[in-house]
Enzyme design. Structure first.
Site, PDB file in Angstrom:
ATOM      1  N   THR A 117     -74.502  -6.641  17.142  1.00  0.00           N
ATOM      2  CA  THR A 117     -75.693  -7.401  17.528  1.00  0.00           C
ATOM      3  C   THR A 117     -75.489  -8.167  18.830  1.00  0.00           C
ATOM      4  OG1 THR A 117     -76.427  -7.630  15.241  1.00  0.00           O
ATOM      5  CG2 THR A 117     -77.228  -9.277  16.788  1.00  0.00           C
ATOM      6  N   LYS A 177     -75.800 -13.533  11.757  1.00  0.00           N
ATOM      7  CA  LYS A 177     -75.461 -12.802  12.981  1.00  0.00           C
ATOM      8  C   LYS A 177     -76.665 -12.684  13.905  1.00  0.00           C
ATOM      9  CE  LYS A 177     -77.616  -8.714  12.171  1.00  0.00           C
ATOM     10  NZ  LYS A 177     -78.297  -7.752  13.052  1.00  0.00           N
TER      11      LYS A 177
END
Length: 336
Positions: A251, A194
């Site tokens: 994120t 991620k």
């Protein structure tokens, strides 16, 4: 009366400090191990760490030291929050100091350069610990929001479910809700990849691209992560949960994300050196994108977004050129 759980946190950056707050709020006795004496002194005298979490006040049960042996002594949980590429060096020093039954908890989200090892594998290899003494905490956990005690959920992963439950109890607070998982491989991959996708989305934002681009990168980035996870024996359900989609969305969406911010600066035209110069804390995806791509190649997995990020970050490819190459790839069914 049962004595309180003791936790040692190695790393006094924003996430290490915030997680120390969580542990203390859950009733643990917490020792932060700092590299610099001035950081330890500030924690002990002012109950703050203004260099990393300005405005946050730490519970009185959090104290700090610069002595690793003092911090590690008798700890039920030893938490590592150091940059992933320094994990092995830190563990080489720390391993002889670990308490006999301590569980080493990784908050690190990366893949080691060269070895392509996940962080739990680095811990096992360096400290010679069995899987039941290694755990992972991951999920959508932006440090400043947690330090403000805003509601958040996380995953605590260990191959031993009893150990996962012990850690769950040690960090469960009214604002921090941990779930257990035994899929350490999937949880770690979700956290590592991620960061790379966060860089890609940040680059797109810096280029002035819109939400269609962002949605596409997030979705295809999740597919990329899942393909790699399946090849490595992870549970596919992990990637639709907090350690996968949850962490990815946070994120890729938040200005508090270091990787997203780093990518945004690159997308605006800053060089790698200029971006590093204005970045105060480690953006794990910058180095891990190379090791994640290496991991994908070792397992025969096509990872085009990761490859594009490596091209921009490390090969100096202009973002517009890299985007054109990504978009011109041959068409294929979505589920491939």
């Amino acid at each position: 009366m049962t004595p309180p759980v003791k936790a040692a946190v190695f790393g006094t950056g924003s996430w290490g400090t915030a997680f120390a707050m969580v542990l203390a709020d859950a009733g643990c006795e917490v020792v932060l191990c700092a590299r610099r004496q001035e950081v330890a002194d500030e924690v002990n005298t002012s109950h703050t760490n203004s260099g990393y979490l300005p405005g946050a006040v730490l519970p009185a049960s959090v104290r700090a030291t610069t002595d690793p042996a003092e911090a590690a002594a008798d700890a039920d949980f030893t938490v590592l929050t150091v940059p992933s590429q320094t994990a092995r060096a830190n563990l080489t020093t720390l391993a002889p100091l670990l308490a006999p039954d301590t569980v080493v908890v990784s908050l690190m989200k990366g893949v080691e350069l060269g070895s392509a090892m996940r962080m739990s594998e680095v811990i096992a290899d360096t400290a010679k610990l069995p899987p039941e003494r290694i755990a992972v905490v991951t999920g959508p956990n932006l440090a400043r929001e947690i330090a403000a005690r805003q509601p958040a959920a996380a995953v605590v992963a260990c191959t031993d479910e009893d150990v996962a439950r012990r850690l769950q109890a040690a960090c469960h607070t009214p604002y921090f809700r941990p779930y257990t998982n035994t899929d350490v491989v999937g949880c770690e991959l979700g956290g590592a990849v991620k960061n790379v996708i966060g860089l890609a989305v940040g680059i797109a934002d810096g280029m002035g691209l819109g939400d269609n681009t962002k949605g596409s990168l997030i979705t295809r980035g999740l597919a990329e992560t899942t393909r790699l996870g399946l090849a490595m024996g992870a549970d596919p359900m992990t990637f639709s949960g907090l350690a996968g989609l949850g962490d990815l969305v946070a994120t890729c969406s938040s200005p508090l994300s270091r990787n997203h911010t780093f990518g945004t600066n690159l997308g605006k035209g800053m060089t790698l050196e200029e971006t590093i110069a204005v970045t105060k804390q480690t953006a794990e995806g910058v180095k891990s994108c190379e090791s994640v791509l290496d991991l994908g190649r070792r397992h025969g997995i096509d990872m085009p977004i990761t490859e594009t990020v490596v091209g921009i970050v490390h090969d100096g490819k202009p973002p517009l050129v890299a985007l054109e190459e990504l978009m011109s790839r041959s068409a294929k069914p979505e589920r491939r």
